[in-house]
Design a protein around this motif. Structure first.
Motif, mmCIF file in Angstrom:
data_model
loop_
_atom_site.group_PDB
_atom_site.id
_atom_site.type_symbol
_atom_site.label_atom_id
_atom_site.label_comp_id
_atom_site.label_asym_id
_atom_site.label_seq_id
_atom_site.Cartn_x
_atom_site.Cartn_y
_atom_site.Cartn_z
ATOM 1 N N PHE A 117 55.584 -84.530 -3.450
ATOM 2 C CA PHE A 117 56.832 -84.778 -2.737
ATOM 3 C C PHE A 117 58.043 -84.993 -3.640
ATOM 4 O O PHE A 117 59.143 -84.594 -3.291
ATOM 5 C CB PHE A 117 56.666 -85.954 -1.774
ATOM 6 C CG PHE A 117 55.849 -85.580 -0.577
ATOM 7 C CD1 PHE A 117 56.412 -84.831 0.443
ATOM 8 C CD2 PHE A 117 54.518 -85.929 -0.480
ATOM 9 C CE1 PHE A 117 55.656 -84.445 1.527
ATOM 10 C CE2 PHE A 117 53.761 -85.546 0.607
ATOM 11 C CZ PHE A 117 54.322 -84.800 1.614
ATOM 12 N N ALA A 118 57.823 -85.633 -4.802
ATOM 13 C CA ALA A 118 58.969 -85.955 -5.657
ATOM 14 C C ALA A 118 59.784 -84.722 -6.069
ATOM 15 O O ALA A 118 60.996 -84.696 -5.872
ATOM 16 C CB ALA A 118 58.517 -86.764 -6.867
ATOM 17 N N PRO A 119 59.141 -83.673 -6.617
ATOM 18 C CA PRO A 119 59.951 -82.500 -6.975
ATOM 19 C C PRO A 119 60.544 -81.816 -5.741
ATOM 20 O O PRO A 119 61.678 -81.343 -5.774
ATOM 21 C CB PRO A 119 58.962 -81.553 -7.663
ATOM 22 C CG PRO A 119 57.691 -82.273 -7.807
ATOM 23 C CD PRO A 119 57.727 -83.500 -6.979
ATOM 24 N N LEU A 120 59.795 -81.815 -4.646
ATOM 25 C CA LEU A 120 60.282 -81.131 -3.445
ATOM 26 C C LEU A 120 61.514 -81.825 -2.881
ATOM 27 O O LEU A 120 62.491 -81.161 -2.512
ATOM 28 C CB LEU A 120 59.171 -81.077 -2.386
ATOM 29 C CG LEU A 120 59.559 -80.418 -1.060
ATOM 30 C CD1 LEU A 120 59.984 -78.975 -1.262
ATOM 31 C CD2 LEU A 120 58.407 -80.483 -0.054
ATOM 32 N N VAL A 121 61.493 -83.148 -2.850
ATOM 33 C CA VAL A 121 62.628 -83.831 -2.225
ATOM 34 C C VAL A 121 63.894 -83.626 -3.040
ATOM 35 O O VAL A 121 64.990 -83.468 -2.489
ATOM 36 C CB VAL A 121 62.337 -85.331 -1.987
ATOM 37 C CG1 VAL A 121 62.359 -86.127 -3.260
ATOM 38 C CG2 VAL A 121 63.335 -85.904 -1.001
ATOM 39 N N THR A 122 63.755 -83.561 -4.376
ATOM 40 C CA THR A 122 64.931 -83.326 -5.207
ATOM 41 C C THR A 122 65.565 -81.981 -4.856
ATOM 42 O O THR A 122 66.772 -81.884 -4.618
ATOM 43 C CB THR A 122 64.527 -83.334 -6.693
ATOM 44 O OG1 THR A 122 63.865 -84.555 -6.963
ATOM 45 C CG2 THR A 122 65.723 -83.198 -7.591
ATOM 46 N N GLU A 123 64.735 -80.954 -4.802
ATOM 47 C CA GLU A 123 65.264 -79.612 -4.538
ATOM 48 C C GLU A 123 65.742 -79.481 -3.091
ATOM 49 O O GLU A 123 66.763 -78.850 -2.818
ATOM 50 C CB GLU A 123 64.190 -78.557 -4.848
ATOM 51 C CG GLU A 123 63.795 -78.497 -6.308
ATOM 52 C CD GLU A 123 64.977 -78.260 -7.241
ATOM 53 O OE1 GLU A 123 65.883 -77.481 -6.887
ATOM 54 O OE2 GLU A 123 65.003 -78.864 -8.333
ATOM 55 N N TYR A 124 64.987 -80.084 -2.172
ATOM 56 C CA TYR A 124 65.343 -80.035 -0.753
ATOM 57 C C TYR A 124 66.725 -80.652 -0.538
ATOM 58 O O TYR A 124 67.593 -80.076 0.132
ATOM 59 C CB TYR A 124 64.255 -80.795 0.006
ATOM 60 C CG TYR A 124 64.468 -81.065 1.471
ATOM 61 C CD1 TYR A 124 64.644 -80.026 2.385
ATOM 62 C CD2 TYR A 124 64.450 -82.374 1.957
ATOM 63 C CE1 TYR A 124 64.805 -80.300 3.735
ATOM 64 C CE2 TYR A 124 64.604 -82.643 3.296
ATOM 65 C CZ TYR A 124 64.786 -81.607 4.183
ATOM 66 O OH TYR A 124 64.944 -81.880 5.518
ATOM 67 N N THR A 125 66.972 -81.814 -1.155
ATOM 68 C CA THR A 125 68.282 -82.447 -1.037
ATOM 69 C C THR A 125 69.355 -81.581 -1.681
ATOM 70 O O THR A 125 70.455 -81.446 -1.162
ATOM 71 C CB THR A 125 68.269 -83.836 -1.706
ATOM 72 O OG1 THR A 125 67.142 -84.533 -1.246
ATOM 73 C CG2 THR A 125 69.518 -84.610 -1.368
ATOM 74 N N LYS A 126 69.012 -80.979 -2.819
ATOM 75 C CA LYS A 126 69.982 -80.105 -3.491
ATOM 76 C C LYS A 126 70.359 -78.941 -2.596
ATOM 77 O O LYS A 126 71.527 -78.547 -2.527
ATOM 78 C CB LYS A 126 69.393 -79.571 -4.798
ATOM 79 C CG LYS A 126 69.529 -80.499 -5.968
ATOM 80 C CD LYS A 126 69.154 -79.741 -7.226
ATOM 81 C CE LYS A 126 69.049 -80.639 -8.421
ATOM 82 N NZ LYS A 126 68.450 -79.936 -9.559
#
Lengths: 337, 423
Positions: free
Chosen positions: B387-396
């Motif tokens: 989830f950590a890498p995904l949430v960063t990119e998703y928010t971006k």
């Protein structure tokens, strides 16, 4: 802040003993060391507790951090004791690989870029505002001490309390700032949800937190400038700007060089503002080097201790280089500290 | 009066379990008296202010069964619990005896060696009774490391009053969601959907709806950046850009709950864990105003993630026997019935669904079929790390810092670093 001050005083305290010891050593004969010890045993004894404490609380973690940055240690391969189980460490030494990865990848450099923008703009604005306020409050105006008290207030409130208060103010739907703007017919501003606004917001909060310190320090500096200088200048027909330029600024120099250096180091590593306000977001827009290093070590899983230490060491190196350059520039200008 | 009867029934059933426990203890020849004693610290992660009261009371009921065991109830906010537990477990001090572990954390904690295996302990009685999809997350390397406490999935929560005002029906697809949102905006001035932009878990329904997934654990393949993954990113971006949904990059949970409870948005995607909190809002004083339908279908169909919580025992617990008994008690038929009745949370035991108080609960009745169809997540140690890498990119992506294509690609790259031999 406490760490910096204590570190400073300790460095000062440790200085004489160390400098003397070294001079004796370079003088040559091994017997001299013993003589130095017998002559200065008193100084050594006085310094010893501090040196030991520093060694334990700063030296050990530092050495350990540097060591970890040369390995591939992460949550899965470090030593662990869970109840009766004891799992030995299985990480390996990888040399400078971590540094190569950090310095050639875009993540470190991008974060460094924003960290520099953040530091420079925070320090510049804080210094400018602090100087202005100090000058205003240095005049004989009615209710001067009341204003001084009010302006020092942000400093007295614990940092995380202020930051949480700001988080409420910044809230896009229910925050006070947007309610005020709505009263003026302005659309809601996505303070923390838009990368550019988020950058602006974190800088604003840090400036708000930093101005009292600047103001108090510069006010002290202003009060140490003898009033006769201004009187004399006025007699000679110097206008306000000329007096500021030629008396105030040089008079403040020793104070301002110190506060600029301190506030640069603090801002560079200003963890709470960024972490509590945006957690480095949206995305990674406001992530500075220390918050990213924290993220590696505590937020991602498996926790990457090696990468986190690598960033930590790089931060330390950057700040040391900065301090050295700064000192050299000042020395050229005839300042010593 | 009704509560009185329930309490009596609970005590009676507990007494029965107590005698059963006593017998076991005597057989295993623990202490001479066969009595459990000591303190069991439990880290609960349920929502403060609504769920926690019920759980606390339930946990303390354990002492009626084992008077010498003291239950130390600690509520740790869900967002902090994973880190806090890891810190404590790694250093070997300060960890609780029992933790409410989210399903994705369980294999991770087990892999790190923090959990005690529960096979053949008193914690896992009648393990055949558990729903297979709930039990799946508790197994790692052929051992069982936790007992399922609740299971959940997601649906669309909607405000019936606003829907009536706008004259619309709940949407069943993304396209309908957009037209419904537009009508709501035109008629009432309110935003249609609140979409969390700071938590990637809320993105999963859209990803599954387009036929995507984070990884394919069987083929050891990373799939988040395939065309379906990119399309899902585009779908959420479009929902926000078109004004059908609003989002936040920080404080998403609080903002979402506030906006929905105050009737500022008409819909949100959420799970059973939010029901009790939502009922606390002024718009839902009349509980009938809250409607729930399945998440909108994407181009490939409907899909909501399977979630839930397990109870796991810390391997370093000083009081393992009492901890096992506590886990057994908390996941027993009686406890699950209470939780389902009072909090509308979904039980993990099939037999609990037969109870009339449970099957009669509207929320449980709605969510059960959703859970049955929910997409099972990969139960790998890295499951929680995805989830950590995904949430960063998703928010971006949502805040316009990167494109859906690049966002998906960067997530895939991060996964490849995490899962070394995967394609």
């Amino acid at each position: 802040m406490a760490v910096h001050t204590s570190g400073q005083s300790v460095a000062k305290a440790a200085e004489p003993g160390r400098a003397r010891g070294r001079r004796r050593d370079t003088a040559g004969a091994p017997g001299k060391l013993r003589r130095a010890l017998s002559t200065h045993w008193y100084a050594w004894t006085m310094v010893a507790p501090v040196v030991i404490v520093i060694g334990v609380i700063i030296g050990y973690p530092l050495v350990r951090g540097v060591y970890l940055s040369l390995t591939n240690a992460d949550e899965r391969n470090v030593e662990r004791s869970i109840g009766v189980n004891h799992l030995p460490a299985t990480y390996e030494f990888v040399g400078l690989d971590n540094y190569a990865d950090a310095l050639t990848g875009s993540q470190f450099l991008d974060t460094l870029g924003w960290t520099l923008v953040w530091t420079v703009s925070c320090v510049a604005v804080t210094f400018g505002l602090g100087l202005t306020l100090a000058n205003i409050l240095n005049r004989r105006i009615a209710g001067r001490s009341f204003y001084r008290m009010m302006l020092i207030l942000p400093w007295a409130v614990p940092g995380f309390v202020s930051v949480f208060a700001w988080r409420f103010l910044y809230n896009e739907d229910n925050g006070l700032l947007n309610k005020l703007l709505a009263g003026g017919g302005i659309d809601a501003v996505p303070w923390l949800n838009d990368p550019t606004w988020a950058k602006f917001s974190v800088i604003a909060v840090n400036v708000w937190l930093g101005v009292p310190f600047m103001m108090v320090a510069l006010l002290g500096g202003l009060q140490s400038i003898p009033g006769e200088l201004y009187e004399a200048a006025e007699m000679d027909g110097a206008n306000a700007w000329q007096r500021f330029r030629n008396i105030t600024m040089p008079g403040l120099r020793s104070v301002s060089t110190t506060v600029v250096l301190l506030s640069t180091i603090w801002t560079f590593n200003m963890f709470p503002v960024i972490f509590l306000l945006t957690r480095g977001g949206p995305g990674e827009a406001t992530q500075i080097l220390v918050t990213q290093a924290y993220k590696f070590s505590f937020e991602i899983s498996p926790r990457d201790f090696a990468q986190s230490s690598t960033w930590g060491v790089l931060i330390l190196v950057l700040l040391m280089v900065f301090a050295a350059v700064y000192q050299r520039v000042l020395r050229k200008q005839g300042e010593t500290w | 009066m009704r509560r009185g009867i329930a309490a009596t029934a609970l005590v009676a059933s507990l007494a029965l379990t107590a005698t059963a426990c006593g017998g076991d203890d005597a057989e295993s020849g623990k202490s001479a008296s066969g009595k459990l004693s000591g303190t069991v610290t439990w880290w609960d992660t349920s929502t403060v202010g609504s769920e926690d009261k019920v759980f606390k009371k339930l946990a303390e009921g354990f002492t009626k069964l084992h008077p010498d065991v003291k239950i130390n109830y600690v509520n740790v906010p869900f967002g902090e619990a994973q880190n806090k537990f890891k810190n404590a477990a790694q250093s070997g001090s300060g960890a609780p005896d029992v933790i409410r572990s989210e399903v994705a954390w369980t294999p991770e904690f087990a892999d790190l060696g923090y959990l005690a295996p529960l096979d053949d302990t008193s914690a896992l009685k009648e393990d055949k009774d558990f729903l297979p999809q709930a039990a799946a997350s508790t197994k790692y390397n052929d051992k069982t490391y936790a007992v399922p406490q609740v299971i959940d999935s997601m649906g669309i929560f909607y405000n019936k009053k606003i829907f009536q005002e706008a004259g619309v029906q709940p949407p069943s697809s993304i396209a309908e969601l957009k037209t419904v949102s537009k009508k709501i905006k035109d008629k009432t001035g309110k935003t249609g959907l609140y979409l969390r932009g700071d938590d990637a878990y809320w993105f999963l329904s859209f990803l599954y709806g387009e036929g995507g997934n984070l990884v394919d654990a069987e083929k050891k393949q990373i799939t988040v950046d395939n065309p379906a993954g990119v399309k899902a990113m585009k779908v959420v971006k479009d929902l926000v850009d078109s004004g059908a949904a609003k989002t936040d990059a920080t404080d998403g949970w609080n903002n979402m709950q506030t906006a929905f409870k105050e009737g500022k948005v008409a819909m949100m995607i959420n799970g059973p864990w939010a029901v009790t909190d939502t009922y606390g809002g002024k718009e839902f004083k009349d509980k009938a105003n809250l409607g729930i339908v399945p998440v909108p279908a994407g181009s490939d169909g409907q899909g909501a993630p399977q979630g839930g919580h397990n109870l796991a025992v810390y391997a370093g617990s000083k009081n393992l026997e009492a901890s096992y008994a506590f886990v057994e008690y908390m996941t027993s038929v009686e406890s699950q019935t209470t939780v389902a009745k009072e909090l509308s949370l979904l039980p993990t035991r099939t037999s609990v669904y037969d109870k009339p108080t449970v099957s009669g609960n509207e929320m449980v009745a709605f969510f059960k079929p959703v859970v049955d169809k929910a997409v099972e997540r990969p139960w790998i140690p890295e499951g929680g790390s995805l989830f950590a890498p995904l949430v960063t990119e998703y928010t971006k992506v949502l805040t316009g810092q990167t494109t859906p294509e690049k966002g998906a690609e960067a997530t895939g790259d991060a996964y490849r670093k995490l899962l070394k031999d995967w394609k």
